[in-house]
Design a protein around this motif. Structure first.
Motif, short mmCIF file in Angstrom:
data_model
loop_
_atom_site.label_atom_id
_atom_site.label_comp_id
_atom_site.label_asym_id
_atom_site.label_seq_id
_atom_site.Cartn_x
_atom_site.Cartn_y
_atom_site.Cartn_z
N GLY A 85 0.84 -1.19 0.00
CA GLY A 85 0.00 0.00 0.00
C GLY A 85 0.88 1.25 0.00
O GLY A 85 1.86 1.31 0.75
N GLY A 86 0.53 2.21 -0.87
CA GLY A 86 1.34 3.42 -0.96
C GLY A 86 2.73 3.19 -1.51
O GLY A 86 3.60 4.06 -1.45
N ASN A 87 2.92 1.99 -2.06
CA ASN A 87 4.22 1.58 -2.60
C ASN A 87 5.38 1.83 -1.63
O ASN A 87 6.48 2.25 -2.03
CB ASN A 87 4.51 2.23 -3.95
N THR A 147 -0.13 -9.28 -3.06
CA THR A 147 0.30 -8.17 -2.20
C THR A 147 1.14 -8.75 -1.07
O THR A 147 1.11 -9.95 -0.81
CB THR A 147 -0.90 -7.42 -1.60
N GLU A 179 -3.08 -5.41 1.90
CA GLU A 179 -3.71 -4.09 2.07
C GLU A 179 -4.64 -3.78 0.90
O GLU A 179 -4.28 -3.99 -0.26
CB GLU A 179 -2.62 -3.02 2.12
N ALA A 216 -5.29 -0.98 -0.51
CA ALA A 216 -4.66 -0.07 -1.48
C ALA A 216 -3.70 -0.82 -2.40
O ALA A 216 -3.53 -0.46 -3.57
CB ALA A 216 -3.92 1.04 -0.74
N ALA A 217 -3.08 -1.86 -1.88
CA ALA A 217 -2.14 -2.63 -2.72
C ALA A 217 -2.90 -3.41 -3.79
O ALA A 217 -2.44 -3.52 -4.93
CB ALA A 217 -1.33 -3.57 -1.84
N TYR A 218 -4.07 -3.96 -3.42
CA TYR A 218 -4.88 -4.67 -4.43
C TYR A 218 -5.38 -3.71 -5.50
O TYR A 218 -5.40 -4.03 -6.69
CB TYR A 218 -6.05 -5.40 -3.77
N ARG A 219 -5.77 -2.51 -5.07
CA ARG A 219 -6.24 -1.54 -6.06
C ARG A 219 -5.10 -1.13 -6.99
O ARG A 219 -5.29 -0.99 -8.20
CB ARG A 219 -6.85 -0.33 -5.35
N ALA A 220 -3.92 -0.95 -6.43
CA ALA A 220 -2.76 -0.58 -7.25
C ALA A 220 -2.42 -1.69 -8.24
O ALA A 220 -2.05 -1.44 -9.39
CB ALA A 220 -1.56 -0.27 -6.36
N ASP A 267 -11.23 -5.84 -3.04
CA ASP A 267 -10.51 -4.75 -3.68
C ASP A 267 -9.86 -5.13 -5.01
O ASP A 267 -9.48 -4.26 -5.77
CB ASP A 267 -9.46 -4.19 -2.72
#
Ligand SMILES: [Fe+2]
Ligand SMILES: [Fe+2]
Length: 306
Positions: A33-35, A72, A76, A78-82, A114
């Motif tokens: 998440g957030g790289n 991931t 997280e 956010a990591a799946y969305r990325a 996600d």
């Protein structure tokens, strides 16, 4: 339609007809998440982007793109969305479905919600794809709360039932934990447990291959007589040049596998993800010249030692 390769001649140069299907096999993206740098070292998003650039440069139109887990690092949202944002446009341009497999670093609820747009449950993430006669079955070898692998009885029963009906071109299984011993002894603590139960189910069925990940290095073996191919990771890989007891990760050696499915065999070619200048290469024009020759003329032009 047979798998189309943009740069392969229509008529084969050798004994084999073109592959029936082509699969791209990637593994262990471990996005954060957030790289945030993985382990404080690895830019997993940049390494995935480099890998996807290679995918698009292959000149191959795959029938599917399979990611064998650890999508991931921490599960997280956010990591799946990325991950979806990075991969889906590429898959769309190539016209290929993406087959997501869960790994021990994934969290089923977030993966479902996600990445897959499904109900966020703890149910195993499984699926069946029919690639115009080639069946791919995704199994979920993750165990919530743990890093080792296992297949619960429900999945095994479902697999047995599913395999009762063979597919025209056979079946590939995709799961994260490979049913193989590892070169790195301590990795075997995190192996797929009770492998005999899986062996008993696939013996005598139409399963022609098993795609897996988890090890972060490319390896191959057989399981219950079925070839197993492990794709290395896109995020970082294990430095097998070190002694097995102290093997550790490195930001090098990333690769993906090109899987060609023929009537009588399946090949797994390792494609390096590396920036390196190539020497002179064979051009499309040269290939066209070869295609215009008879088999004997080709031998004369390309095989005869000068
Ligand atoms: Fe992994
Ligand atoms: Fe793993």
């Amino acid at each position: 339609m047979d798998a189309a390769s943009l740069s392969t001649p229509a008529a084969p140069f050798g004994q084999y007809p073109p592959a029936r299907r082509v699969i791209l096999h990637l593994s262990d993206t471990h996005l954060m998440g957030g790289n945030v740098p993985l382990g404080g070292r690895y830019d997993t998003a940049a390494n995935l982007a480099r890998t996807l650039a290679k995918v698009e440069g292959l000149g191959v139109r795959p029938d599917a793109i399979v990611f064998t887990g650890d999508l991931t690092d921490l599960g997280e949202p956010a990591a799946y969305r990325a991950l979806a944002e990075a991969v889906e446009p590429v898959a769309e341009r190539l016209g290929a479905p993406v087959i997501w497999v869960a790994g021990n670093h994934d969290e089923r609820t977030a993966l479902r919600r996600d990445l897959l747009g499904l109900e966020p449950t703890e149910e195993p993430v499984t699926g069946v794809w029919d690639l115009d006669g080639l069946r791919i079955i995704a199994l979920d070898s993750s165990v919530p709360g743990w890093h080792h692998g296992d297949l619960d009885q429900g999945q095994l029963d479902w697999l047995r039932e599913t395999l009762m009906t063979p597919a025209p071109l056979g079946t590939l299984l995709a799961l994260h934990h490979p049913p193989l011993p590892s070169h790195i002894p301590f990795f075997d603590i995190l192996e797929l447990r009770d492998q005999q139960r899986l062996a008993d189910i696939i013996a005598g069925t139409d399963v022609r291959g098993i795609l897996a990940g988890h090890l972060h290095y490319s390896t191959h073996g057989t399981f219950a007589g079925v070839p197993v191919s492990v794709a290395a990771a896109t995020c970082y890989t294990m430095d097998l040049a070190r002694p097995p007891a102290e093997v550790n990760g490195m930001d090098a050696g990333q690769s993906l596998n090109l899987v060609h499915v023929y009537d009588d065999t399946i090949t797994h070619a390792v494609v390096p993800v590396v920036e390196a200048e190539t020497a002179d290469f064979f051009s499309e024009e040269w290939l066209a010249q070869m295609a215009a020759l008879s088999p004997e003329e080709r031998l004369e032009a390309f095989s005869r030692k000068r």
